[in-house]
Write a protein that holds these residues in place. Structure first.
Motif, PDB file in Angstrom:
ATOM      1  N   ARG A   1       0.844  -1.204   0.000  1.00 40.11           N
ATOM      2  CA  ARG A   1       0.000   0.000   0.000  1.00 40.11           C
ATOM      3  C   ARG A   1       0.876   1.249   0.000  1.00 40.11           C
ATOM      4  NH1 ARG A   1      -2.980  -3.181   3.528  1.00 40.11           N
ATOM      5  NH2 ARG A   1      -2.267  -2.058   5.376  1.00 40.11           N
ATOM      6  N   ALA A   2       1.925   1.239   0.813  1.00 35.12           N
ATOM      7  CA  ALA A   2       2.837   2.388   0.877  1.00 35.12           C
ATOM      8  C   ALA A   2       3.570   2.581  -0.450  1.00 35.12           C
ATOM      9  CB  ALA A   2       3.833   2.202   2.017  1.00 35.12           C
TER      10      ALA A   2
ATOM     11  N   GLU B   1       3.260   5.959  -2.753  1.00 41.61           N
ATOM     12  CA  GLU B   1       4.439   6.752  -3.102  1.00 41.61           C
ATOM     13  C   GLU B   1       4.677   6.746  -4.610  1.00 41.61           C
ATOM     14  OE1 GLU B   1       6.220   8.867  -1.208  1.00 41.61           O
ATOM     15  OE2 GLU B   1       4.717   8.394   0.310  1.00 41.61           O
ATOM     16  N   SER B   2       4.492   5.608  -5.251  1.00 41.24           N
ATOM     17  CA  SER B   2       4.695   5.528  -6.705  1.00 41.24           C
ATOM     18  C   SER B   2       3.726   6.442  -7.443  1.00 41.24           C
ATOM     19  CB  SER B   2       4.506   4.091  -7.196  1.00 41.24           C
ATOM     20  OG  SER B   2       5.509   3.252  -6.683  1.00 41.24           O
ATOM     21  N   ASN B   3       2.493   6.459  -7.002  1.00 39.29           N
ATOM     22  CA  ASN B   3       1.491   7.288  -7.670  1.00 39.29           C
ATOM     23  C   ASN B   3       1.718   8.775  -7.453  1.00 39.29           C
ATOM     24  OD1 ASN B   3       0.139   5.272  -9.012  1.00 39.29           O
ATOM     25  ND2 ASN B   3      -1.383   4.987  -7.406  1.00 39.29           N
ATOM     26  N   ARG B   4       2.535   9.142  -6.494  1.00 37.22           N
ATOM     27  CA  ARG B   4       2.884  10.548  -6.271  1.00 37.22           C
ATOM     28  C   ARG B   4       4.037  10.982  -7.165  1.00 37.22           C
ATOM     29  NH1 ARG B   4       3.870  11.633  -0.150  1.00 37.22           N
ATOM     30  NH2 ARG B   4       4.397  13.620  -1.095  1.00 37.22           N
ATOM     31  N   ALA B   5       4.759  10.022  -7.716  1.00 35.99           N
ATOM     32  CA  ALA B   5       5.916  10.309  -8.563  1.00 35.99           C
ATOM     33  C   ALA B   5       5.540  10.168 -10.031  1.00 35.99           C
ATOM     34  CB  ALA B   5       7.063   9.374  -8.173  1.00 35.99           C
ATOM     35  N   ASP B   6       6.546  10.033 -10.885  1.00 37.05           N
ATOM     36  CA  ASP B   6       6.282  10.058 -12.319  1.00 37.05           C
ATOM     37  C   ASP B   6       6.711   8.802 -13.063  1.00 37.05           C
ATOM     38  OD1 ASP B   6       5.273  11.532 -14.541  1.00 37.05           O
ATOM     39  OD2 ASP B   6       7.330  11.911 -15.193  1.00 37.05           O
TER      40      ASP B   6
END
Length: 122
Positions: free
Chosen positions: A93-94, A98-103
């Motif tokens: 989940r973490a 975090e991945s979805n906040r990046a590119d």
């Protein structure tokens, strides 16, 4: 349907066939990267094609695959329902959050969501 390069959100995306071969090894990931050299900037892989080891972070498979895509300057997008895996792992989940906040690596529910996200990023 074979894997095909389509434009989503103004970006060329290799949309992988849900019935295609599983991604269970680093070589399988490299094969997708090679296919993306037909002009794609993003590789959209159905979650159903990813081996369960991808979602079990202790195997390190997800990290290895994600790093391959980063090294080749391609975005990886996991498309589909991964709720079963998310329910079983706080670490996953973490990672997804975090991945979805990046590119570089995204997890989206469907291709429409990917299209929307790519349009918003343009």
């Amino acid at each position: 349907m074979p894997d095909v390069v389509r434009e989503l959100g103004g970006v060329p995306v290799l949309v992988c066939d849900p019935a295609g071969p599983p991604v269970a090894t680093e070589q399988d990931a490299l094969d997708l990267i090679g296919a993306a050299f037909a002009g794609a900037e993003v590789v959209a892989v159905p979650a159903s094609r990813l081996d369960d080891d991808f979602f079990s972070l202790g195997t390190r498979f997800a990290g290895e695959v994600m790093q391959k895509f980063v090294n080749y300057r391609l975005r990886l997008v996991v498309v589909g329902d991964i709720s079963r895996h998310l329910a079983a792992s706080a670490a996953l989940r973490a990672l997804v959050h975090e991945s979805n906040r990046a590119d570089h690596v995204w997890f989206v529910p469907d291709l429409d969501a990917l299209d929307d996200r790519l349009r918003a990023a343009a």
